[in-house]
Design a protein around this motif. Structure first.
Motif, mmCIF file in Angstrom:
data_model
loop_
_atom_site.group_PDB
_atom_site.id
_atom_site.type_symbol
_atom_site.label_atom_id
_atom_site.label_comp_id
_atom_site.label_asym_id
_atom_site.label_seq_id
_atom_site.Cartn_x
_atom_site.Cartn_y
_atom_site.Cartn_z
ATOM 1 N N MET A 1 0.841 -1.187 0.000
ATOM 2 C CA MET A 1 0.000 0.000 0.000
ATOM 3 C C MET A 1 0.880 1.242 0.000
ATOM 4 S SD MET A 1 -2.926 1.126 2.764
ATOM 5 C CE MET A 1 -3.774 -0.424 2.556
ATOM 6 N N THR A 2 0.546 2.224 -0.799
ATOM 7 C CA THR A 2 1.330 3.443 -0.818
ATOM 8 C C THR A 2 0.981 4.292 0.393
ATOM 9 O OG1 THR A 2 -0.300 4.709 -2.034
ATOM 10 C CG2 THR A 2 1.231 3.408 -3.335
ATOM 11 N N ALA A 3 1.867 5.224 0.702
ATOM 12 C CA ALA A 3 1.643 6.079 1.871
ATOM 13 C C ALA A 3 0.795 7.290 1.516
ATOM 14 C CB ALA A 3 2.983 6.539 2.447
ATOM 15 N N HIS A 4 0.545 7.501 0.225
ATOM 16 C CA HIS A 4 -0.153 8.709 -0.198
ATOM 17 C C HIS A 4 -1.668 8.518 -0.095
ATOM 18 C CE1 HIS A 4 -0.976 12.447 -2.165
ATOM 19 N NE2 HIS A 4 -1.600 11.842 -3.174
ATOM 20 N N VAL A 5 -2.277 9.242 0.839
ATOM 21 C CA VAL A 5 -3.721 9.175 1.014
ATOM 22 C C VAL A 5 -4.288 10.572 0.803
ATOM 23 C CG1 VAL A 5 -5.621 8.647 2.571
ATOM 24 C CG2 VAL A 5 -3.517 7.291 2.669
ATOM 25 N N GLU A 6 -5.222 10.705 -0.144
ATOM 26 C CA GLU A 6 -5.873 11.995 -0.398
ATOM 27 C C GLU A 6 -7.190 12.075 0.348
ATOM 28 O OE1 GLU A 6 -5.736 13.837 -4.482
ATOM 29 O OE2 GLU A 6 -5.375 11.731 -4.987
ATOM 30 N N GLU A 7 -7.459 13.246 0.912
ATOM 31 C CA GLU A 7 -8.788 13.492 1.484
ATOM 32 C C GLU A 7 -9.486 14.516 0.610
ATOM 33 O OE1 GLU A 7 -10.354 13.788 5.874
ATOM 34 O OE2 GLU A 7 -9.590 15.757 5.284
ATOM 35 N N LEU A 8 -10.630 14.133 0.088
ATOM 36 C CA LEU A 8 -11.365 14.989 -0.837
ATOM 37 C C LEU A 8 -12.743 15.324 -0.292
ATOM 38 C CD1 LEU A 8 -10.505 13.117 -4.167
ATOM 39 C CD2 LEU A 8 -9.343 15.092 -3.190
ATOM 40 N N GLN A 9 -13.274 16.427 -0.776
ATOM 41 C CA GLN A 9 -14.615 16.846 -0.375
ATOM 42 C C GLN A 9 -15.652 16.244 -1.317
ATOM 43 O OE1 GLN A 9 -15.736 19.059 2.048
ATOM 44 N NE2 GLN A 9 -13.717 19.416 2.942
ATOM 45 N N PHE A 10 -16.789 15.820 -0.757
ATOM 46 C CA PHE A 10 -17.907 15.463 -1.610
ATOM 47 C C PHE A 10 -18.387 16.720 -2.330
ATOM 48 C CE2 PHE A 10 -18.599 11.759 1.264
ATOM 49 C CZ PHE A 10 -18.701 10.780 0.302
ATOM 50 N N GLN A 11 -18.930 16.532 -3.504
ATOM 51 C CA GLN A 11 -19.644 17.603 -4.179
ATOM 52 C C GLN A 11 -20.713 18.143 -3.222
ATOM 53 O OE1 GLN A 11 -22.471 16.345 -7.164
ATOM 54 N NE2 GLN A 11 -21.585 17.755 -8.667
ATOM 55 N N ALA A 12 -20.942 19.470 -3.253
ATOM 56 C CA ALA A 12 -21.847 20.096 -2.289
ATOM 57 C C ALA A 12 -23.216 19.432 -2.271
ATOM 58 C CB ALA A 12 -21.990 21.588 -2.591
ATOM 59 N N GLU A 13 -23.761 19.159 -3.469
ATOM 60 C CA GLU A 13 -25.084 18.537 -3.526
ATOM 61 C C GLU A 13 -25.058 17.140 -2.926
ATOM 62 O OE1 GLU A 13 -23.555 19.961 -5.968
ATOM 63 O OE2 GLU A 13 -24.827 21.399 -7.027
ATOM 64 N N THR A 14 -23.935 16.430 -3.117
ATOM 65 C CA THR A 14 -23.826 15.088 -2.568
ATOM 66 C C THR A 14 -23.795 15.128 -1.050
ATOM 67 O OG1 THR A 14 -22.534 14.523 -4.536
ATOM 68 C CG2 THR A 14 -22.532 12.933 -2.728
ATOM 69 N N ARG A 15 -23.080 16.119 -0.481
ATOM 70 C CA ARG A 15 -23.040 16.241 0.989
ATOM 71 C C ARG A 15 -24.437 16.457 1.543
ATOM 72 N NH1 ARG A 15 -18.636 19.677 -0.035
ATOM 73 N NH2 ARG A 15 -19.829 21.505 0.626
#
Length: 636
Positions: A1-15
């Motif tokens: 497993m790579t060490a690179h983990v991205e945290e992304l925002q849901f699209q506003a409507e999806t949230r």
């Protein structure tokens, strides 16, 4: 497993949607499993057909299946398939955003939903089934590797507005979704989904007909007493029986409903089930459904036709446009052809003689089923027409072979009743002696049509007029000449002859009396009208605008302009009412050669008000408003 983990925002409507789904009260949260299994089934279907198309894909298709794994200690449930899988970009696009799902509408409808049934319908209707997992799970973890790729993607979220995404290695082909389940809460209708019997029950209820084996490890006990041993064995817990191969008498209404929900990705119940079987030169079986409710995208460009194509029970493609015409795009179901190649493509289907023949037969069967509903089950027919009538009428433009059939199936608002629509057959049965024409008028609303000056003579004589307010009505009325020998005629076009011989001589005398006025008005308004003539259709209004028999209506002109198509200016006819006080006064003033400028202003005002009365648009509203204000000022 790579060490690179991205945290992304849901699209506003999806949230916003996730928040609604997680915190709304659903009495049936079981729907999540049905959605996950359907997604896995679709992934297996896609891999099977992709492997046929791409011999170098390198995917193992020897044992395609769905696994359900329960971990009671960790309170997790995993749904795993070895299907097509997804790339990283597809994960972000399909799960991180709520693509092509009508977000504003779905959020509004979820807020309005008052009960579980309404909420469930929305889950399927808007294609948001994956998000239903957050009703039962604190955390959702998805691991997927696309067939033909070496790198996998891990996606994880608690539904709180963000998700993480990372690359992983050594993941098998396909997709697994692991749910960290919330504690069971019977009061909140949240069941224990680590229970083997509960999972069996849900698979039997929702997914028994899935064409792929759904397997689960179950405990098997053998022997007795001290010799008793317990082992874990894989067991297939669905029957995999294709419903379209079974007799209608052997299938329950509940099985049909769940199969319909599976193929349509909806949650309503089918209004009508249509099983078909053809033998002979070429063989096929079909199981079609007419829905109870129209999908939200029925009239959107990206709307898809809902017929799935199988060959010898092997899935070939979704949304097969060649199987039914576009105006029947609301029909869902499957067609299983026996003699097609498994490598068939959409391009080949467009030229295939068998597919064309199947399409003709399916179309006639659906139309005959609607006819049966119209004759024998008026409540079902009323539901069908209110939901799909606009789409069905598109066939009057695109299916010349079935125009008369579609006309017979259609219902229209009319002046006969304020509430109940009429069929053309009923209209014809009520026609007055000597009437050989079906009168209609198009417009943007019933109120606009009923208040139109064109209606006056017809209302006075008690002649029924169809009120056509759907955009498609503007199109088909110009191309369909008659129904059962009775010609269609717009009351807003051409000259009107209502067969009143007693007034004919009187009318001729008035034409002579008003000849100078009509000639002068035609010249004064020559930029806007081609002719001014006396009217036989007006009883209370002073004037109205009339088109030629084959001219565009004002509403159709608006539609063309709104779509960006230029429409050349069309001069139409101004009809004036010789019995109206304004017209008689105008004729008198003109005969006495009074102020020509003021008379011209009156003629322009008369034309403008007639244009507004029919729902038309003034070319220069500001100039008309100034002219009207000046004239009103002089009257005070």
């Amino acid at each position: 497993m790579t060490a690179h983990v991205e945290e992304l925002q849901f699209q506003a409507e999806t949230r916003q949607l996730l928040d609604l789904m997680i915190h709304s009260v659903y009495s049936n949260k079981d729907s999540f499993l049905r959605e996950l299994v359907s997604n896995s089934s679709d992934a297996l279907d896609k891999l099977r057909i992709e492997a046929f198309r791409d011999k170098d894909l390198g995917a193992d298709t020897s044992d395609l299946h769905i696994d359900l794994e329960i971990d009671k200690d960790a309170r997790t449930l995993t749904v795993r398939d070895n299907g097509i899988g997804m790339s990283r970009d597809e994960v972000v696009d399909l799960i991180g955003t709520l693509a092509k799902s009508g977000t504003a509408e779905v959020r509004a409808k979820l807020k309005e939903a008052k009960d579980a049934a309404a909420s469930e319908e929305l889950i399927g209707q808007f294609g948001i089934g994956f998000y239903s997992t957050f009703m039962v799970a604190d955390t959702v973890t998805l691991v997927t590797r696309k067939a033909g790729e070496t790198t996998a993607t891990k996606w994880e979220s608690s539904g709180a507005g963000t998700y993480t995404i990372e690359e992983v290695e050594d993941a098998p082909q396909g997709t697994s979704v692991t749910l960290a389940l919330k504690p069971a809460d019977e009061e909140d209708h949240l069941h224990d989904y680590t229970s083997e019997w509960k999972i069996r029950e849900l698979v039997k209820r929702y997914s028994d007909f899935i064409a792929w084996p759904i397997r689960m490890q179950v405990e098997k006990t053998t022997g007795e007493g001290d010799e008793k041993t317990t082992t874990l064995e894989d067991e297939t817990i669905n029957s995999m029986k294709a419903l379209w191969t079974r007799s209608k008498d052997d299938v329950s209404a509940e099985e049909y409903t769940e199969f319909y929900r599976h193929v349509s990705h909806a949650w309503d119940e089918p209004l009508e089930v249509i099983p078909m079987k053809a033998e002979g030169t070429f063989e096929y079986q079909a199981l079609l459904f007419i829905p109870t409710r129209a999908p939200f995208d029925l009239f959107m460009r990206e709307s898809k036709i809902g017929i799935q194509l199988y060959v010898k029970r092997v899935f070939i493609m979704d949304d097969c446009e060649e199987l039914v015409p576009e105006y029947l795009r609301f029909v869902k179901g499957v067609v299983d052809a026996a003699d097609l190649s498994l490598n068939v493509s959409r391009e080949i289907l467009q030229q295939d003689r068998q597919i064309r023949a199947i399409r003709r037969r399916l179309t006639k069967k659906v139309l005959s089923t609607i006819s049966d509903l119209q004759s024998n089950e008026p409540e079902k027919y009323a539901t069908l027409w209110s939901e799909f009538g606009r789409a069905l009428k598109e066939g009057l433009l695109s299916d010349p072979d079935n125009v008369q059939t579609i006309l017979g199936l259609s219902s229209f608002a009319s002046t006969h009743s304020d509430e109940k629509p009429t069929t053309l057959a009923d209209y014809v049965s009520r026609m007055k002696d000597g009437q050989d024409t079906i009168y209609y008028m198009t417009g943007e609303s019933r109120q606009q049509v009923e208040n139109s000056p064109h209606m006056e003579a017809f209302a006075a004589k008690g002649l029924e007029v169809l009120i056509l307010t759907d955009p498609v009505d503007e199109m088909w009325t110009g191309s369909v000449p008659e129904f059962e020998g009775k010609a269609f005629r717009s009351i807003a076009k051409g000259a009107v002859d209502l067969g009143d011989d007693e007034k004919s001589e009187e009318q001729d005398a008035k034409k002579e009396q008003f000849a100078d006025l009509t000639s002068w008005m035609a010249e004064a308004l020559s930029d806007d009208v081609k002719e001014v003539r006396l009217s036989t259709r007006l009883t209370t209004s002073p004037a109205c605008i009339v088109g030629d028999d084959f001219s565009l209506s004002p509403t159709l002109e608006k539609m063309y302009r709104a779509s960006g198509q230029p429409v050349p200016k069309t001069k139409r006819i101004l009809e004036i009412n010789p019995d109206h006080a304004l017209i008689t006064a105008l004729e008198k003033a003109h005969a006495e050669k009074k102020d020509t400028d003021q008379l011209t202003e009156t003629a322009r005002l008369l034309y403008g008000t007639a244009l507004l009365a029919e729902g038309g648009e003034l070319e220069d509203p500001a100039s008309f408003a100034k002219l009207l204000a000046d004239r009103l000022t002089r009257t005070l």
